[in-house]
Design a protein around this motif. Structure first.
Motif, PDB file in Angstrom:
ATOM      1  N   UNK A 133     117.719  -3.981  32.431  1.00 14.09           N
ATOM      2  CA  UNK A 133     117.173  -4.896  33.442  1.00 14.09           C
ATOM      3  C   UNK A 133     116.753  -4.129  34.697  1.00 14.09           C
ATOM      4  N   UNK A 134     117.583  -3.207  35.163  1.00 17.85           N
ATOM      5  CA  UNK A 134     117.262  -2.441  36.370  1.00 17.85           C
ATOM      6  C   UNK A 134     116.026  -1.579  36.188  1.00 17.85           C
ATOM      7  N   UNK A 135     115.886  -0.959  35.030  1.00 24.35           N
ATOM      8  CA  UNK A 135     114.704  -0.137  34.769  1.00 24.35           C
ATOM      9  C   UNK A 135     113.443  -1.000  34.744  1.00 24.35           C
ATOM     10  N   UNK A 136     113.526  -2.155  34.111  1.00 21.69           N
ATOM     11  CA  UNK A 136     112.370  -3.042  34.023  1.00 21.69           C
ATOM     12  C   UNK A 136     112.019  -3.599  35.403  1.00 21.69           C
ATOM     13  N   UNK A 137     113.024  -3.961  36.182  1.00 21.68           N
ATOM     14  CA  UNK A 137     112.769  -4.510  37.526  1.00 21.68           C
ATOM     15  C   UNK A 137     112.034  -3.492  38.389  1.00 21.68           C
ATOM     16  N   UNK A 138     112.424  -2.221  38.319  1.00 18.11           N
ATOM     17  CA  UNK A 138     111.754  -1.192  39.118  1.00 18.11           C
ATOM     18  C   UNK A 138     110.281  -1.086  38.757  1.00 18.11           C
ATOM     19  N   UNK A 139     109.974  -1.115  37.475  1.00 18.42           N
ATOM     20  CA  UNK A 139     108.569  -1.015  37.067  1.00 18.42           C
ATOM     21  C   UNK A 139     107.817  -2.289  37.453  1.00 18.42           C
ATOM     22  N   UNK A 140     108.447  -3.450  37.338  1.00 14.32           N
ATOM     23  CA  UNK A 140     107.792  -4.701  37.723  1.00 14.32           C
ATOM     24  C   UNK A 140     107.487  -4.698  39.220  1.00 14.32           C
ATOM     25  N   UNK A 141     108.397  -4.175  40.028  1.00 16.22           N
ATOM     26  CA  UNK A 141     108.135  -4.076  41.467  1.00 16.22           C
ATOM     27  C   UNK A 141     106.912  -3.200  41.715  1.00 16.22           C
TER      28      UNK A 141
END
Length: 184
Positions: A133-141
């Protein structure tokens, strides 16, 4: 030497000797239902491929239009908007790849081919759902930031308030990225 009888032997891995057959079957079915995530893995990877191709086509079209010797020449803003749009596609494709690798590794198996060759990068290594989740959130940001700048380039600024709002927006994004990097 006396042979142990069947009740003294340890049960096969994952079962108890007193476990009813229906419970064994149910647990086996429940455990193997995790393979349904393969749909997400396959279609996530296919979606990533489509987005990589779409981003590449966006840049290819800009190159073709830019090199044409016609009166409909692209402006600098149009070129930037197209390239940033392609970067947006690439970043979303990366989200899908990270998602596909992550859920495969979490629910099915480690990707042995990547680990044997030493090519497995830290960004693709996922140890938990929170990590994924944290990795995906960073890319989404990053996708949101790129989309924001793409929209800024196509905006018409008519008043000084418009320029001030843009400057404040960029400042807020910079502060957010600073704290996101500091948290890492």
């Amino acid at each position: 030497m006396e042979q142990p009888d069947a009740s003294d032997r340890p049960a096969p891995h994952g079962t108890r000797p007193d476990q009813p057959a229906i419970e064994k079957i149910f647990e086996w079915l429940l455990w193997n239902s995790r393979y349904i995530v393969l749909l997400g893995v396959v279609f996530g990877a296919l979606s990533a491929i489509v987005l990589f191709l779409a981003g590449s086509m966006e840049i290819f079209e800009i190159l073709v239009e830019y090199t044409k010797f016609s009166s409909s020449h692209l402006t600098h803003e149009e070129i930037l908007i197209g390239v940033i749009g392609a970067i947006d596609f690439y970043l979303i494709a990366l989200v899908l790849l990270i998602f596909s690798f992550g859920i495969y590794e979490l629910f099915i198996s480690e990707i042995d081919v990547a680990r044997m060759g030493g090519e497995f990068g830290g960004i693709l290594e996922v140890s938990s759902l929170d990590d994924l989740k944290n990795k995906i959130i960073k890319v989404i940001i990053m996708v949101l930031i790129v989309s924001f700048f793409q929209r800024i380039l196509s905006m018409e600024f008519t008043t000084s308030i418009d320029m001030l709002a843009m400057a404040v927006s960029i400042g807020v994004i910079c502060v957010g990225v600073f704290f996101m990097g500091k948290n890492h």
